[in-house]
Enzyme design. Structure first.
Site, PDB file in Angstrom:
ATOM      1  CE  LYS A  68      -2.466  -0.654   3.728  1.00 41.81           C
ATOM      2  NZ  LYS A  68      -1.913  -1.935   4.201  1.00 41.81           N
ATOM      3  NE  ARG A  74      -4.733  -0.520   9.714  1.00 38.32           N
ATOM      4  CZ  ARG A  74      -3.541  -0.144   9.226  1.00 38.32           C
ATOM      5  NH1 ARG A  74      -3.308   1.100   8.879  1.00 38.32           N
ATOM      6  NH2 ARG A  74      -2.587  -1.021   9.089  1.00 38.32           N
ATOM      7  NE  ARG A  85       7.308  -3.310   6.126  1.00 40.09           N
ATOM      8  CZ  ARG A  85       6.022  -2.953   6.046  1.00 40.09           C
ATOM      9  NH1 ARG A  85       5.593  -2.267   5.014  1.00 40.09           N
ATOM     10  NH2 ARG A  85       5.171  -3.279   6.989  1.00 40.09           N
ATOM     11  NE  ARG A 131       6.776  -1.026   9.880  1.00 35.85           N
ATOM     12  CZ  ARG A 131       5.650  -0.757   9.211  1.00 35.85           C
ATOM     13  NH1 ARG A 131       5.720  -0.141   8.044  1.00 35.85           N
ATOM     14  NH2 ARG A 131       4.490  -1.101   9.687  1.00 35.85           N
ATOM     15  NE  ARG A 187       1.538  -4.475  11.406  1.00 37.35           N
ATOM     16  CZ  ARG A 187       2.253  -4.185  10.337  1.00 37.35           C
ATOM     17  NH1 ARG A 187       3.325  -4.903  10.044  1.00 37.35           N
ATOM     18  NH2 ARG A 187       1.926  -3.192   9.560  1.00 37.35           N
TER      19      ARG A 187
HETATM   20  P1  AMP Z   1       0.585   0.729   8.667  1.00 39.07           P
HETATM   21  O1  AMP Z   1       1.921   1.288   8.309  1.00 39.07           O
HETATM   22  O2  AMP Z   1      -0.542   1.360   7.909  1.00 39.07           O
HETATM   23  O3  AMP Z   1       0.530  -0.762   8.609  1.00 39.07           O
HETATM   24  O4  AMP Z   1       0.323   1.125  10.197  1.00 39.07           O
HETATM   25  C1  AMP Z   1       1.220   0.727  11.211  1.00 39.07           C
HETATM   26  C2  AMP Z   1       0.511   0.699  12.552  1.00 39.07           C
HETATM   27  O5  AMP Z   1      -0.008   2.003  12.857  1.00 39.07           O
HETATM   28  C3  AMP Z   1      -0.689  -0.216  12.628  1.00 39.07           C
HETATM   29  O6  AMP Z   1      -0.326  -1.551  12.892  1.00 39.07           O
HETATM   30  C4  AMP Z   1      -1.456   0.410  13.792  1.00 39.07           C
HETATM   31  O7  AMP Z   1      -0.846   0.128  15.040  1.00 39.07           O
HETATM   32  C5  AMP Z   1      -1.258   1.888  13.525  1.00 39.07           C
HETATM   33  N1  AMP Z   1      -2.303   2.399  12.606  1.00 39.07           N
HETATM   34  C6  AMP Z   1      -2.128   2.914  11.362  1.00 39.07           C
HETATM   35  N2  AMP Z   1      -3.295   3.298  10.812  1.00 39.07           N
HETATM   36  C7  AMP Z   1      -4.246   3.008  11.737  1.00 39.07           C
HETATM   37  C8  AMP Z   1      -5.657   3.139  11.767  1.00 39.07           C
HETATM   38  N3  AMP Z   1      -6.339   3.645  10.718  1.00 39.07           N
HETATM   39  N4  AMP Z   1      -6.315   2.739  12.886  1.00 39.07           N
HETATM   40  C9  AMP Z   1      -5.652   2.249  13.951  1.00 39.07           C
HETATM   41  N5  AMP Z   1      -4.328   2.066  13.978  1.00 39.07           N
HETATM   42  C10 AMP Z   1      -3.622   2.447  12.893  1.00 39.07           C
END
Ligand code: AMP
Length: 198
Positions: A17, A92, A131, A137, A148
């Site tokens: 994404k 989400r 990654r 990370r 996740r």
């Molecule tokens: P991502 O890089 O989009 O996978 O986001 C990394 C982490 O940020 C996720 O695993 C959540 O802990 C937090 N996060 C990002 N976007 C959201 C969201 N829309 N709602 C809740 N937590 C989020």
């Protein structure tokens, strides 16, 4: 309603994404807004928000809706987002969908399309493990990756059906070379009537 394109990008962690979001955003001339990036920047800068969300992110859980919604509502009011945006990783949860709808309808705006970036589980796990090795990370360990993915399946995957019912869903296979996937998304959006300006 202001002109410009309003897109969401939805898909499991590891579907690519982030990479596609910046390419699509530049094709449409809109900012890519990633809640994950906003949270990570706050963690890196040790802001009060960062201190609040670090442990949640490290555990692969979702940041509470009230915090996430407030961040996005504020970001969408910034001038560069007024004429369109691409949201990556938001909404989400059903409550986030409701809040985004409230924010947009208050501005007499509407979504143009929701791009579902599809990828099979084995492939996304393989990408996330790679990654983790490259970027280190904290939320990319084996156990957290699996968690996740299950949080995504339980809380976010059901939203896809919701957007399909609203006739907003554009489903694209996320497997393949980065350029190829970008072209696939742009073609699918064009067929849906959403055309990039650049
Ligand atoms: P991502 O890089 O989009 O996978 O986001 C990394 C982490 O940020 C996720 O695993 C959540 O802990 C937090 N996060 C990002 N976007 C959201 C969201 N829309 N709602 C809740 N937590 C989020």
């Amino acid at each position: 309603m202001t002109s410009g394109t309003r897109l969401l990008l939805i898909g499991p962690p590891g579907a690519g994404k982030g990479t596609q979001a910046s390419r699509l955003a530049s094709a449409f001339g809109v900012p890519a807004i990633s809640t994950g990036d906003i949270f990570r920047a706050n963690v890196a800068n040790q802001t009060p928000l960062g201190q609040k969300v670090k442990a949640i992110m490290d555990a692969g859980e979702y940041v509470p809706d009230d915090i996430t919604n407030a961040i996005v509502a504020q970001r969408l009011r910034e001038p560069d987002a007024l004429a369109g945006f691409l949201l990556d990783g938001y909404p989400r949860t059903p409550e986030q969908v409701a809040e985004l709808d409230r924010v947009l309808s208050a501005e007499h705006e509407a979504l143009d399309a929701v791009v579902q970036l599809d990828a099979d589980t084995d492939e996304v796990v393989a990408r996330l493990v790679k990654r983790a090795a490259e970027q280190g990370r904290a939320d990319d360990t084996d156990e957290v990756i699996r968690h996740r993915l299950s949080v995504y399946e339980q809380q976010t995957a059901p939203l896809i059906q919701h957007f399909a019912q609203r006739d907003l869903l554009v489903k694209v296979d996320g497997l393949g070379a980065v350029d190829e996937v970008t072209q696939r998304i742009l073609a699918a959006l064009a067929a849906f009537g959403v055309v990039a300006s650049r």
